[in-house]
Design a protein around this motif. Structure first.
Motif, PDB file in Angstrom:
ATOM      1  N   ALA A  38      38.564  44.077  46.189  1.00 53.30           N
ATOM      2  CA  ALA A  38      38.515  43.774  47.623  1.00 53.30           C
ATOM      3  C   ALA A  38      38.867  45.007  48.451  1.00 53.30           C
ATOM      4  CB  ALA A  38      39.465  42.625  47.940  1.00 53.30           C
ATOM      5  N   ASP A  71      31.950  43.049  46.802  1.00 50.56           N
ATOM      6  CA  ASP A  71      31.966  41.603  46.589  1.00 50.56           C
ATOM      7  C   ASP A  71      32.707  41.282  45.299  1.00 50.56           C
ATOM      8  OD1 ASP A  71      30.478  41.213  48.876  1.00 50.56           O
ATOM      9  OD2 ASP A  71      28.552  41.221  47.804  1.00 50.56           O
ATOM     10  N   ARG A 108      28.999  38.597  36.458  1.00 56.54           N
ATOM     11  CA  ARG A 108      27.661  38.243  36.914  1.00 56.54           C
ATOM     12  C   ARG A 108      26.706  38.157  35.723  1.00 56.54           C
ATOM     13  NH1 ARG A 108      29.614  40.797  41.877  1.00 56.54           N
ATOM     14  NH2 ARG A 108      29.970  42.799  40.832  1.00 56.54           N
TER      15      ARG A 108
END
Length: 254
Positions: free
Chosen positions: A83, A88, A137
């Protein structure tokens, strides 16, 4: 642009040795690298400094794997670091490098040694990966640092060898589990690499020459030898390789 531009990587045990080499290489390829360390803040600072001096991006994470709250602490600090860098939430590359060793033949093994080695080398790795998958991801990469001791009998470090054998089995099973998400899982098996972990085994020129003689190239490995293989496995070029244990021992004991 490097092969990992825009990606986020986490390398455990990255303050020195192979972990440092891997962290530097992934940053060179463009990744934002989380440099995990246990307690050697000075060494971790050297890793971070080398990355930043070369134009890369990285941040440090202090956490003790094997402690009851070690994994939770690591990810709290990882999420905060991502962050701070304006990216992201998420993770693209996990390199499970952190590990402890301990020389002990079968008659020298103690419950304390067994629990310490397996606690860090296998138990923490499993739960660290479990939490990583919640952030990773699709198309991500998991790379586990194993050891050539899973291929070459090394009774001098029985429990360490056993723990790395477990890592290879974990690699195989997990690769099938996460294949539907296009996540690859592979392990890399270094031989003798010139790091602090084996400094005691090469205190003399004769001892160092003996270790070097294990390789068909008659030299000790360097962290960069392993880091280049990890960088390939972290890249898109390795998309068709998963569930594999890649020997990175310089042909030791062929």
């Amino acid at each position: 642009m490097g092969s990992l531009a825009g990606k986020i990587a986490l390398v455990t045990g990255a303050s020195r040795g192979i972990g440092r080499g891997v962290a530097q290489k992934l940053a060179q390829e463009g990744a934002l690298v989380a440099v995990h360390f246990r307690e050697n803040e000075s060494a971790a600072g050297e890793t971070l400094g080398a990355i930043r001096d070369s134009g890369g991006r990285a941040f440090g994470i202090r956490a003790e794997l094997g402690a009851p709250d070690g994994v939770e602490t690591l990810y709290d600090r990882f999420d905060a670091g991502v962050a701070r860098h304006g990216m992201d939430p998420g993770l693209d590359v996990l390199v499970n490098n952190a590990g402890v060793s301990g020389s002990a033949r079968i008659d020298e093994v103690t419950p304390e040694l067994f629990d310490r080695i397996f606690g860090v080398n296998t138990k923490s790795l499993v739960f660290l990966t479990q939490q990583a998958l919640k952030r990773m991801r699709d198309g991500g990469r998991i790379i586990n640092i194993s050891s050539a001791a899973t291929r070459i009998a090394y009774p001098e470090s029985l429990v360490y060898s056993m723990s790395k054998g477990a890592v290879d089995t974990f690699t195989l099973a997990l690769a099938k589990e996460v294949g539907a998400r296009a996540i690859t899982v592979n392990s890399v098996r270094p031989g003798f690499v010139e790091t602090d972990m084996n400094a005691g085994k090469r205190r003399t020129g004769e001892a160092a020459a003996d270790l070097a003689s294990w390789s068909v190239f008659n030299r000790l490995g360097q962290p960069s030898d392993v880091a280049d293989i990890v960088a390939f496995l972290a890249s898109e070029s390795s998309r068709w390789v998963t569930g594999q244990c890649i020997d990175a021992s310089g042909g030791s004991r062929l």
